[in-house]
Design an enzyme around this catalytic site. Structure first.
Site, PDB file in Angstrom:
ATOM      1  N   GLU A  17       0.829  -1.343  -0.078  1.00 50.30           N
ATOM      2  CA  GLU A  17      -0.037  -0.124  -0.054  1.00 50.30           C
ATOM      3  C   GLU A  17       0.741   1.453   0.103  1.00 50.30           C
ATOM      4  O   GLU A  17       0.646   2.325   0.601  1.00 50.30           O
ATOM      5  CB  GLU A  17      -1.022   0.159   1.256  1.00 50.30           C
ATOM      6  CG  GLU A  17      -1.939  -1.264   1.090  1.00 50.30           C
ATOM      7  CD  GLU A  17      -2.903  -1.232   2.264  1.00 50.30           C
ATOM      8  OE1 GLU A  17      -2.886  -0.216   3.163  1.00 50.30           O
ATOM      9  OE2 GLU A  17      -3.467  -2.442   2.428  1.00 50.30           O
ATOM     10  N   GLU A  32      -5.423  -8.354  -0.352  1.00 46.85           N
ATOM     11  CA  GLU A  32      -6.174  -8.116   0.811  1.00 46.85           C
ATOM     12  C   GLU A  32      -7.566  -7.564   0.299  1.00 46.85           C
ATOM     13  O   GLU A  32      -7.837  -6.839  -0.663  1.00 46.85           O
ATOM     14  CB  GLU A  32      -5.674  -6.855   1.921  1.00 46.85           C
ATOM     15  CG  GLU A  32      -4.396  -7.378   2.223  1.00 46.85           C
ATOM     16  CD  GLU A  32      -3.957  -6.105   3.343  1.00 46.85           C
ATOM     17  OE1 GLU A  32      -4.906  -5.225   3.922  1.00 46.85           O
ATOM     18  OE2 GLU A  32      -2.829  -6.362   3.703  1.00 46.85           O
TER      19      GLU A  32
END
Length: 394
Positions: free
Chosen positions: A211, A311
């Site tokens: 991320e 995710e």
């Protein structure tokens, strides 16, 4: 009725070259095939076998072969009653276990070390799943900023005192700065645990510094939203340390940006460390109800690596009922691995309220996903009642 499981030998092992041209991101015509070459020179036999499976799944999706996806589950050992509780819970609900389980070496427990019992339990659980032929395994690392006095979730994030030159000091290996030394100390903790798995013959999908493109008020991690060159240097330092310095030839490196929709995540391409440093390209995605734009699957295609949802909070298959219509992400986009994050299996992320998409109608989405069989098993599950012969990878 007995249904024959798909075995390693039943997946195609050779693929016709559909295109000589490596297409740009977002292209929709025929895609170049994915190579079986890992970023780790001289990988262990087990790591190569696992990567061969991932590339077979990816190439099948590109050339019209069998559409199959490995279902995965992230386990938050620091929150679970025991390491692997969510992996077990999937089986209690659906009758089948995930074929991929991921743990984390962090985030720590507000002490000066990452060394916590839950980490050792997680390493043991992951080791056993592979050794017993019940699936493949991965680890991420929610890593506190280098030099943090305590290892904790809040210290994963950017700190107000970090000046514009701070990341430059973290990656300044030439000057051997204090920040660089602290980074290596943290990486050495992960390396010690990964060594245990290497010595047991267990390959690991390792997913660090994820991320990196997260935007705005989303509280970016300390490694996020820096100069992309600095991020790539950080990745390369970690890759070289783990592979060259520590000799971890059992690693399959997963690069996992946040959803680059312009609202929650910015463009990720500049942060890509390079095809010689990455093995699997992925996305972390938590927005879209109940399904996600195709842009992420399409956008990752041009990297010519196996594609993964690393995710997410929603199961990918749900045959319609009075609450929701029929949706199958795995028919539309057969990701090589599709992994659900932690307790979002049951709860809305960060809450104790029910995740309605997954749990309504008696956990219909979970059961529909893990029971998906057409003319062959579409979802590769794990455990003792697996739909794939994971023992062939040992």
């Amino acid at each position: 009725m007995h249904v024959p499981r798909r075995t390693a030998s039943s997946l195609p092992s050779a693929f016709a070259l559909l295109a000589a041209l490596v297409l740009c991101l977002g292209a929709s015509p025929a895609l170049a095939q994915v190579s079986r070459t890992l970023s780790t020179p001289g990988p262990t036999a087990q790591a190569q076998k696992v990567y061969n499976l991932l590339t077979d799944l990816e190439n099948n999706s590109r050339n019209g072969g069998p559409k199959q996806t490995i279902m995965g589950q992230h386990c938050e050992a620091q929150k679970e009653a025991y390491a692997g509780e969510y992996w077990v819970k999937v089986g209690d609900i659906s009758g089948r276990r995930p074929g991929f389980v991921e743990f984390d070496f962090g985030p720590g427990n507000n002490r000066s070390t990452y060394s916590e019992p839950y980490v050792d339990y997680a390493v043991g659980f992951a080791r056993d799943r592979f050794i017993y032929g019940e699936g493949i395994v991965g680890f991420s690392f929610h890593q506190s900023y280098p030099g943090a006095p305590v290892k904790s979730w809040p210290n994963n994030f950017r700190q107000s005192w970090m000046d514009s030159n701070w990341m430059g000091r973290v990656i300044n290996w030439q000057a051997n700065t204090a920040e660089y030394q602290a980074l290596l100390r943290d990486l050495s903790f992960a390396a010690d645990k990964l060594t245990i798995l290497r010595d047991a013959g267990v390959p690991v999908l390792y997913r660090p510094f994820h991320e990196m493109n997260k935007k705005g008020s989303a509280s970016p991690f300390w490694w996020a939203n820096h100069d992309p060159y600095q991020y790539r240097q950080l990745w390369n330092i970690a890759h070289d340390y783990l592979v060259k310095t520590r000799g971890l030839k059992n690693l399959i490196f997963v690069w996992s940006p946040y959803e680059w929709d312009g609202t929650y995540g910015g463009d990720a391409a500049a942060y890509y460390p390079g095809s010689d440093r990455v093995d699997v390209v992925a996305v972390d995605i938590y927005h879209g109800n109940p399904y996600f734009p195709a842009q992420f699957y399409t956008g990752l295609a041009g990297y010519n690596k196996p594609r993964m949802v690393a995710e997410t909070d929603k199961l990918p298959v749900r045959w319609g009922d009075s609450r929701y219509g029929t949706v199958s992400e795995l028919d539309a986009r057969p990701w090589a691995i599709y992994s659900v994050w932690g307790d979002s299996l049951i709860h809305n992320l960060g809450t104790t309220s029910p995740n309605d998409w997954n749990v309504s109608s008696n956990h219909k989405a979970i059961k529909d996903t893990y029971g998906y069989y057409g003319t062959y098993w579409r979802v590769l599950t794990g455990g003792s009642n697996a739909t794939y012969n994971w023992g062939a990878l040992r």
